[in-house]
Design an enzyme around this catalytic site. Structure first.
Site, PDB file in Angstrom:
ATOM      1  CG  ASN A   1       2.800   8.898   0.277  1.00  0.00           C
ATOM      2  OD1 ASN A   1       3.697   9.503   0.163  1.00  0.00           O
ATOM      3  ND2 ASN A   1       1.692   9.171   0.662  1.00  0.00           N
TER       4      ASN A   1
ATOM      5  CD  GLU B   1      -2.632   9.201  -1.056  1.00  0.00           C
ATOM      6  OE1 GLU B   1      -3.332   9.814  -1.550  1.00  0.00           O
ATOM      7  OE2 GLU B   1      -2.225   9.213   0.177  1.00  0.00           O
TER       8      GLU B   1
ATOM      9  CB  CYS C   1       3.447   3.041   3.424  1.00  0.00           C
ATOM     10  SG  CYS C   1       1.746   3.136   4.253  1.00  0.00           S
TER      11      CYS C   1
ATOM     12  CD  GLU D   1       7.042   4.311   6.262  1.00  0.00           C
ATOM     13  OE1 GLU D   1       6.076   4.152   5.082  1.00  0.00           O
ATOM     14  OE2 GLU D   1       6.499   4.793   7.411  1.00  0.00           O
TER      15      GLU D   1
ATOM     16  CB  CYS E   1       1.004   2.386   9.043  1.00  0.00           C
ATOM     17  SG  CYS E   1       1.277   1.128   7.627  1.00  0.00           S
TER      18      CYS E   1
ATOM     19  CB  CYS F   1       5.168   0.462   7.378  1.00  0.00           C
ATOM     20  SG  CYS F   1       4.605   1.113   5.680  1.00  0.00           S
TER      21      CYS F   1
HETATM   22  N1  THU Z   1       1.889   6.756   4.741  1.00  0.00           N
HETATM   23  C1  THU Z   1       2.971   6.505   4.517  1.00  0.00           C
HETATM   24  O1  THU Z   1       3.557   6.419   3.537  1.00  0.00           O
HETATM   25  N2  THU Z   1       3.864   6.076   5.683  1.00  0.00           N
HETATM   26  C2  THU Z   1       3.500   6.293   6.736  1.00  0.00           C
HETATM   27  O2  THU Z   1       4.457   5.793   7.912  1.00  0.00           O
HETATM   28  C3  THU Z   1       2.138   6.748   7.217  1.00  0.00           C
HETATM   29  C4  THU Z   1       1.076   6.903   6.098  1.00  0.00           C
HETATM   30  C5  THU Z   1       0.893   7.506   3.779  1.00  0.00           C
HETATM   31  C6  THU Z   1      -0.302   6.500   3.346  1.00  0.00           C
HETATM   32  C7  THU Z   1      -1.263   7.185   2.544  1.00  0.00           C
HETATM   33  O3  THU Z   1      -0.676   7.493   1.229  1.00  0.00           O
HETATM   34  C8  THU Z   1      -0.970   8.618   3.346  1.00  0.00           C
HETATM   35  O4  THU Z   1       0.150   8.410   4.074  1.00  0.00           O
HETATM   36  C9  THU Z   1      -2.291   8.959   4.437  1.00  0.00           C
HETATM   37  O5  THU Z   1      -2.161   7.784   5.160  1.00  0.00           O
END
Ligand code: THU
Length: 130
Positions: free
Chosen positions: A39, A41, A50, A52, A83, A86
């Site tokens: 991920n 941000e 994310c 994925e 999520c 994804c």
């Molecule tokens: N996140 C992912 O990268 N993948 C997931 O399957 C769930 C959430 C990340 C997004 C964000 O950077 C952090 O987790 C918190 O939501």
């Protein structure tokens, strides 16, 4: 290296200064290649991506579009669940029976198929003309 190990390894590079929640994802294509992502941000929160999505972007950039298997890992009380967005992204490139392994850094593991994660996924075929 197992798919889960590849996800665990790339998770170390996650950029998550806002949530503090680092995620790693790795996918194996039908051709047998592994692509991984973490991920990323952003100060403008909705612009974050994310793990994925990163793995899928790496796969497509490498010229592949067919996912056979996926692994996702995070430090979480229970195996991290992709999520909603994804799940839709995975369904674009993975068949309904593709296995998604969800894991915690502590060692808990759960699996589900893409169809279980997103029943009735909207697919390209829905736009076929009658
Ligand atoms: N996140 C992912 O990268 N993948 C997931 O399957 C769930 C959430 C990340 C997004 C964000 O950077 C952090 O987790 C918190 O939501």
């Amino acid at each position: 290296m197992s798919l889960l190990d590849a996800a665990r390894e790339i998770r170390k590079n996650a950029y998550a200064p806002y949530s503090g929640f680092k995620v790693g994802a790795a996918l194996r294509t039908k051709a047998g290649h592994v692509h991984a992502g973490c991920n990323v941000e952003n100060a403008a929160y909705p612009e974050g991506t994310c793990a994925e999505a990163g793995a899928i972007a790496a796969m497509v950039a490498a010229g592949e579009t067919e996912i056979a298997e996926v692994a996702v890992i995070a430090e979480s009380p229970e195996p991290v669940s992709p999520c909603g967005g994804c799940r839709q992204k995975l369904a674009e490139f993975a068949g309904p029976d593709a296995i998604v392994t969800m894991a915690t850094t502590a060692g808990a593991v759960a699996t589900a198929t893409v169809a279980e994660l997103l029943p009735g996924a909207f697919r390209k075929s829905h736009m076929d003309e009658n």
